[in-house]
Design an enzyme around this catalytic site. Sequence first.
Site, PDB file in Angstrom:
ATOM      1  N   TYR A   1       0.816  -1.209   0.000  1.00 20.01           N
ATOM      2  CA  TYR A   1       0.000   0.000   0.000  1.00 20.01           C
ATOM      3  C   TYR A   1       0.853   1.264   0.000  1.00 20.01           C
ATOM      4  O   TYR A   1       0.387   2.323  -0.411  1.00 20.01           O
ATOM      5  CB  TYR A   1      -0.904   0.038   1.245  1.00 20.01           C
ATOM      6  CG  TYR A   1      -2.239  -0.662   1.109  1.00 20.01           C
ATOM      7  CD1 TYR A   1      -2.300  -2.015   0.800  1.00 20.01           C
ATOM      8  CD2 TYR A   1      -3.416   0.032   1.316  1.00 20.01           C
ATOM      9  CE1 TYR A   1      -3.522  -2.661   0.702  1.00 20.01           C
ATOM     10  CE2 TYR A   1      -4.648  -0.607   1.225  1.00 20.01           C
ATOM     11  CZ  TYR A   1      -4.689  -1.952   0.909  1.00 20.01           C
ATOM     12  OH  TYR A   1      -5.908  -2.577   0.817  1.00 20.01           O
TER      13      TYR A   1
ATOM     14  N   LYS B   1       3.472 -15.208   2.318  1.00 21.06           N
ATOM     15  CA  LYS B   1       3.657 -15.939   1.063  1.00 21.06           C
ATOM     16  C   LYS B   1       5.163 -16.165   0.926  1.00 21.06           C
ATOM     17  O   LYS B   1       5.812 -15.743  -0.040  1.00 21.06           O
ATOM     18  CB  LYS B   1       3.072 -15.109  -0.101  1.00 21.06           C
ATOM     19  CG  LYS B   1       3.066 -15.804  -1.436  1.00 21.06           C
ATOM     20  CD  LYS B   1       2.047 -16.935  -1.561  1.00 21.06           C
ATOM     21  CE  LYS B   1       2.205 -17.642  -2.898  1.00 21.06           C
ATOM     22  NZ  LYS B   1       1.382 -18.874  -2.977  1.00 21.06           N
TER      23      LYS B   1
ATOM     24  N   ASP C   1      -2.527 -18.188   0.415  1.00 25.14           N
ATOM     25  CA  ASP C   1      -3.498 -18.887  -0.436  1.00 25.14           C
ATOM     26  C   ASP C   1      -4.169 -20.024   0.338  1.00 25.14           C
ATOM     27  O   ASP C   1      -5.393 -20.204   0.272  1.00 25.14           O
ATOM     28  CB  ASP C   1      -2.851 -19.390  -1.751  1.00 25.14           C
ATOM     29  CG  ASP C   1      -1.531 -20.113  -1.550  1.00 25.14           C
ATOM     30  OD1 ASP C   1      -1.014 -20.117  -0.417  1.00 25.14           O
ATOM     31  OD2 ASP C   1      -1.019 -20.685  -2.527  1.00 25.14           O
TER      32      ASP C   1
ATOM     33  N   ASP D   1      -6.212  -7.131   4.244  1.00 27.10           N
ATOM     34  CA  ASP D   1      -7.357  -6.488   3.589  1.00 27.10           C
ATOM     35  C   ASP D   1      -8.247  -7.545   2.944  1.00 27.10           C
ATOM     36  O   ASP D   1      -9.457  -7.575   3.135  1.00 27.10           O
ATOM     37  CB  ASP D   1      -6.859  -5.493   2.532  1.00 27.10           C
ATOM     38  CG  ASP D   1      -8.007  -4.851   1.770  1.00 27.10           C
ATOM     39  OD1 ASP D   1      -8.952  -4.376   2.421  1.00 27.10           O
ATOM     40  OD2 ASP D   1      -7.964  -4.850   0.523  1.00 27.10           O
TER      41      ASP D   1
ATOM     42  N   ASP E   1     -12.270  -9.227   4.297  1.00 24.30           N
ATOM     43  CA  ASP E   1     -13.553  -9.253   3.575  1.00 24.30           C
ATOM     44  C   ASP E   1     -14.087 -10.686   3.557  1.00 24.30           C
ATOM     45  O   ASP E   1     -15.285 -10.927   3.726  1.00 24.30           O
ATOM     46  CB  ASP E   1     -13.397  -8.759   2.126  1.00 24.30           C
ATOM     47  CG  ASP E   1     -13.661  -7.259   1.995  1.00 24.30           C
ATOM     48  OD1 ASP E   1     -13.474  -6.529   2.991  1.00 24.30           O
ATOM     49  OD2 ASP E   1     -14.057  -6.819   0.891  1.00 24.30           O
TER      50      ASP E   1
END
Length: 364
Positions: free
Chosen positions: A143, A191, A224, A248, A252
């Site tokens: 970001y 990751k 993942d 983020d 959701d």
Amino acid sequence: MTPSYRIVLLPGDGIGPEVVEEARLTLETVAARFGFDLQFETHLLGGCAIEAYGTSLPESTLAACRRADAVLLGAVGGPRWDNPQAPDRPERGLLALRKGLSLFANLRPVRLFPELLGASTLKEEVLQGVDLLVVRELTGGIYFGPRQEAGEDGHEAYDTMVYTRPEIERVVRVAAQAARERRRKLTSVDKANVLASSRLWRRVTTEVVTREFPDIELEHVLVDAMAMHLIRRPASFDVIVAENLFGDILTDEAAMLAGSMGMLPSASLGEGTLGLYEPIHGSAPDIAGKGIANPLATILSAAMLLRHSLGQEAAAQAIETAVAQALAAGYRTPDLAGVHGPDDRVEVVGTQAMGAVVRQFLSA
Ligand code: IPM
Ligand code: MG
């Protein structure tokens, strides 16, 4: 002496003003009941600030937030400001505010109200026992890393995920501390099989937890795989810590465990007690101004504000209890209206009525 606190309200765009107003009234009710004073100041952030001042984060807004004890935000953004060529965007204001206040740890608790189990797209047996907290790193990563917009030719653009050791250490400490006060389990998401910044993340997380939190059980999960486990075995997680973008995306997804984006609050914290509190849902332009938005995520964010910035734990719990009572009594905003058993008495109400019901339980 009666304690007195300064709260900055940033209603923002879309449904923001409607839900923030219900949270403000709820804070007033709880302040009267628990014997403290709240002084509210309202400022502009996001699209409305672009309209009024030509910038998504006016200096005056940032300065007011810095002086405040806590900040309550609605939502920013909308189709009106979606032009990708625009020099400023509502979301930029929010990111600059988080960064400007050094709010590096974003707490997103996912708690399920029993009445809403049916609201989720997931099976009830998968949801039984879900009670997790995502701690999202908020002022670093992709970001805020070096970036290049695509030029005129539209050929290439990039963003960069950068983390330093201190940035990882401080957010991991917040997460591990939270785990210590809960079920002592920490899941770190990365990751590391692909990204260098994730390999540093994993190394630093292991070091911090081993050295400072030996009582916490730590596991590392690739992002993942985490996307999968979060809907396969959500009840097995306690505290989850993740870098900015992964957090983020995963929150959701986690919101769907609770059935509606309209239920999840968040707190953004830094080194001090100043915090920024906001629902994790967006500005929902499609329903803005209709009086049907669910104010509960913002009201629950106000409870987090009382807890984390003002130290008013009893008042925070009173709000959470009142929300639970409103749901148990059958009140639902339209986003949750379809969710009930055949024999349940459900009353579909609008934004203001839902706020009023919560305040009624609060004063009862
Ligand atoms: C969130 C939102 C924001 C983010 C947007 C509005 C910039 O999605 O708070 O999760 O990406 O952080
Ligand atoms: Mg988001």
